[in-house]
Design a protein around this motif. Structure first.
Motif, PDB file in Angstrom:
ATOM      1  N   GLN A  28     -16.415   8.658   3.560  1.00 42.51           N
ATOM      2  CA  GLN A  28     -15.790   9.595   2.692  1.00 42.51           C
ATOM      3  C   GLN A  28     -17.681   8.495   2.564  1.00 42.51           C
ATOM      4  N   TRP A  29     -18.238   7.546   3.345  1.00 43.43           N
ATOM      5  CA  TRP A  29     -19.069   7.427   2.650  1.00 43.43           C
ATOM      6  C   TRP A  29     -20.151   6.757   4.499  1.00 43.43           C
ATOM      7  N   ASN A  53     -14.858   6.007  -4.541  1.00 46.42           N
ATOM      8  CA  ASN A  53     -15.203   6.758  -3.817  1.00 46.42           C
ATOM      9  C   ASN A  53     -14.021   7.790  -3.620  1.00 46.42           C
ATOM     10  N   GLY A  54     -12.622   7.719  -4.644  1.00 46.95           N
ATOM     11  CA  GLY A  54     -11.555   8.172  -5.326  1.00 46.95           C
ATOM     12  C   GLY A  54     -10.716   7.989  -4.352  1.00 46.95           C
ATOM     13  N   VAL A  55     -10.959   6.687  -2.545  1.00 44.72           N
ATOM     14  CA  VAL A  55      -9.966   6.549  -1.626  1.00 44.72           C
ATOM     15  C   VAL A  55      -8.353   6.242  -1.892  1.00 44.72           C
ATOM     16  N   LEU A  56      -8.804   4.709  -2.498  1.00 49.88           N
ATOM     17  CA  LEU A  56      -7.579   3.980  -3.670  1.00 49.88           C
ATOM     18  C   LEU A  56      -7.739   3.706  -5.250  1.00 49.88           C
ATOM     19  N   THR A  57      -7.260   3.192  -5.600  1.00 52.10           N
ATOM     20  CA  THR A  57      -6.762   3.509  -6.809  1.00 52.10           C
ATOM     21  C   THR A  57      -6.880   1.383  -6.837  1.00 52.10           C
ATOM     22  N   ARG A  58      -7.341   1.388  -8.149  1.00 48.75           N
ATOM     23  CA  ARG A  58      -7.296  -0.445  -8.119  1.00 48.75           C
ATOM     24  C   ARG A  58      -5.837  -0.352  -8.324  1.00 48.75           C
ATOM     25  N   ASP A  59      -4.673   0.806  -8.841  1.00 45.31           N
ATOM     26  CA  ASP A  59      -3.367   0.231  -8.200  1.00 45.31           C
ATOM     27  C   ASP A  59      -3.239  -0.271  -6.652  1.00 45.31           C
ATOM     28  N   ASP A  60      -3.256   0.731  -6.572  1.00 46.46           N
ATOM     29  CA  ASP A  60      -2.605   0.769  -4.912  1.00 46.46           C
ATOM     30  C   ASP A  60      -3.759  -0.886  -4.539  1.00 46.46           C
ATOM     31  N   LEU A  61      -4.764  -0.864  -4.822  1.00 45.97           N
ATOM     32  CA  LEU A  61      -5.329  -2.238  -4.264  1.00 45.97           C
ATOM     33  C   LEU A  61      -4.339  -3.242  -4.489  1.00 45.97           C
ATOM     34  N   ARG A  62      -3.234  -3.874  -5.848  1.00 43.28           N
ATOM     35  CA  ARG A  62      -2.614  -4.225  -6.180  1.00 43.28           C
ATOM     36  C   ARG A  62      -1.176  -4.107  -5.401  1.00 43.28           C
ATOM     37  N   GLY A  63      -1.034  -3.488  -4.405  1.00 44.48           N
ATOM     38  CA  GLY A  63       0.184  -2.697  -4.630  1.00 44.48           C
ATOM     39  C   GLY A  63       1.031  -2.370  -5.365  1.00 44.48           C
ATOM     40  N   THR A  64       0.517  -1.790  -6.315  1.00 44.64           N
ATOM     41  CA  THR A  64       1.417  -0.974  -6.950  1.00 44.64           C
ATOM     42  C   THR A  64       1.308   0.962  -6.895  1.00 44.64           C
ATOM     43  N   GLU A  85       3.247   5.969  -4.473  1.00 43.90           N
ATOM     44  CA  GLU A  85       3.843   6.289  -2.540  1.00 43.90           C
ATOM     45  C   GLU A  85       3.615   7.584  -2.748  1.00 43.90           C
ATOM     46  N   GLY A  86       4.077   7.874  -1.056  1.00 42.10           N
ATOM     47  CA  GLY A  86       3.332   9.144  -0.243  1.00 42.10           C
ATOM     48  C   GLY A  86       3.149   9.734   0.839  1.00 42.10           C
ATOM     49  N   ARG A  87       1.940  10.573   0.729  1.00 39.86           N
ATOM     50  CA  ARG A  87       1.203  10.214   2.203  1.00 39.86           C
ATOM     51  C   ARG A  87      -0.257  10.638   1.021  1.00 39.86           C
ATOM     52  N   HIS A  88      -0.990  10.271   1.990  1.00 41.22           N
ATOM     53  CA  HIS A  88      -2.400  10.154   1.872  1.00 41.22           C
ATOM     54  C   HIS A  88      -3.186  10.770   2.044  1.00 41.22           C
ATOM     55  N   PRO A  89      -4.351  12.416   0.945  1.00 38.85           N
ATOM     56  CA  PRO A  89      -4.505  12.847   1.942  1.00 38.85           C
ATOM     57  C   PRO A  89      -5.572  13.351   2.690  1.00 38.85           C
TER      58      PRO A  89
END
Length: 225
Positions: free
Chosen positions: A46-47, A84-95, A98-102
């Motif tokens: 992605q980069w 780059n849209g790989v994760l969100t801020r909520d993802d980094l916070r652990g919130t 869920e589900g399989r990542h693209p």
């Protein structure tokens, strides 16, 4: 204008204490993990390495000066993942959701690490840009040390070498230009040279005036004398 990361040759930052052969490769266990997750994330495609370097350079001056080396790495990675849209801020916070990542299919698996690292990421590319300088030719670096394509953008020309006179030692071939590649403007490969600078050209009062510093510099950083 240069950023806080461009510290080479600068006075006032305290003594430099090189590591000894007896020092561990990683002072803390999490340092190894920070390096590993940064490299693994890069394999998602992605980069590129220049984008990654520029992201660390873009940390706020307050954070850059107080963070340790690997704190800079992991903070830059967090920014890269969100930007780059790989994760969100909520993802980094652990919130996050869920589900399989693209990008799961692009995951660097443990059994592939050694081969992937051994392969590396060569930056040499074919180019139509003519070679302008010969071995032994005297040159001068551009002034100021700035990206000519993007205001405030990434460049590999350090500020302490700006406007300095040196001589061409070697032509490395044609390589990806970081000033372009870090900003999504294409690889724009051009000649890359090893350039030798007398210490007296770089600093007003060098401890050893006859010493030389050798920098690898792209052709667009250089001017003929």
């Amino acid at each position: 204008m240069t950023r806080v990361h461009d510290m080479g040759g600068r006075f006032g930052d305290g003594a430099f204490h090189p590591e000894s052969e007896d020092d561990p490769v990683f002072a803390e266990d999490w340092h190894a993990r920070a390096l590993a997750v940064t490299l693994a994330s890069g394999f998602l495609g992605q980069w590129n390495i220049d984008v990654s370097r520029h992201t660390r350079e873009r940390l706020s001056p307050k954070d850059y000066t107080r963070f340790s080396y690997y704190e800079k790495w992991i903070s830059g990675l967090a920014d890269l993942l969100v930007e780059n849209g790989v994760l969100t801020r909520d993802d980094l916070r652990g919130t996050g959701e869920e589900g399989r990542h693209p990008l799961a299919d692009r995951m660097l698996k443990a059994e592939s690490v050694a081969a992937a690292l051994a392969k590396g990421g060569p930056a040499e590319r074919p180019s139509n840009v003519p070679v302008n300088f010969e071995i032994g030719q005297e040159v001068c670096t551009a002034r100021p040390a700035a990206n000519r394509l993007v205001d405030g953008g990434h460049t590999r020309l350090p500020i302490y070498a700006t406007g300095a006179k040196g001589r061409i030692l070697k032509l490395h071939g044609t390589h990806v230009l970081p000033d372009s590649n870090a900003h999504g403007l294409g690889e724009a490969p051009e000649p890359l040279y090893a350039v030798a600078f007398p210490a007296s050209e770089l600093w007003a009062a060098p401890e050893n005036p006859k010493d030389e510093v050798v920098l690898d510099l792209w052709q667009s950083y250089l001017e003929p004398l």
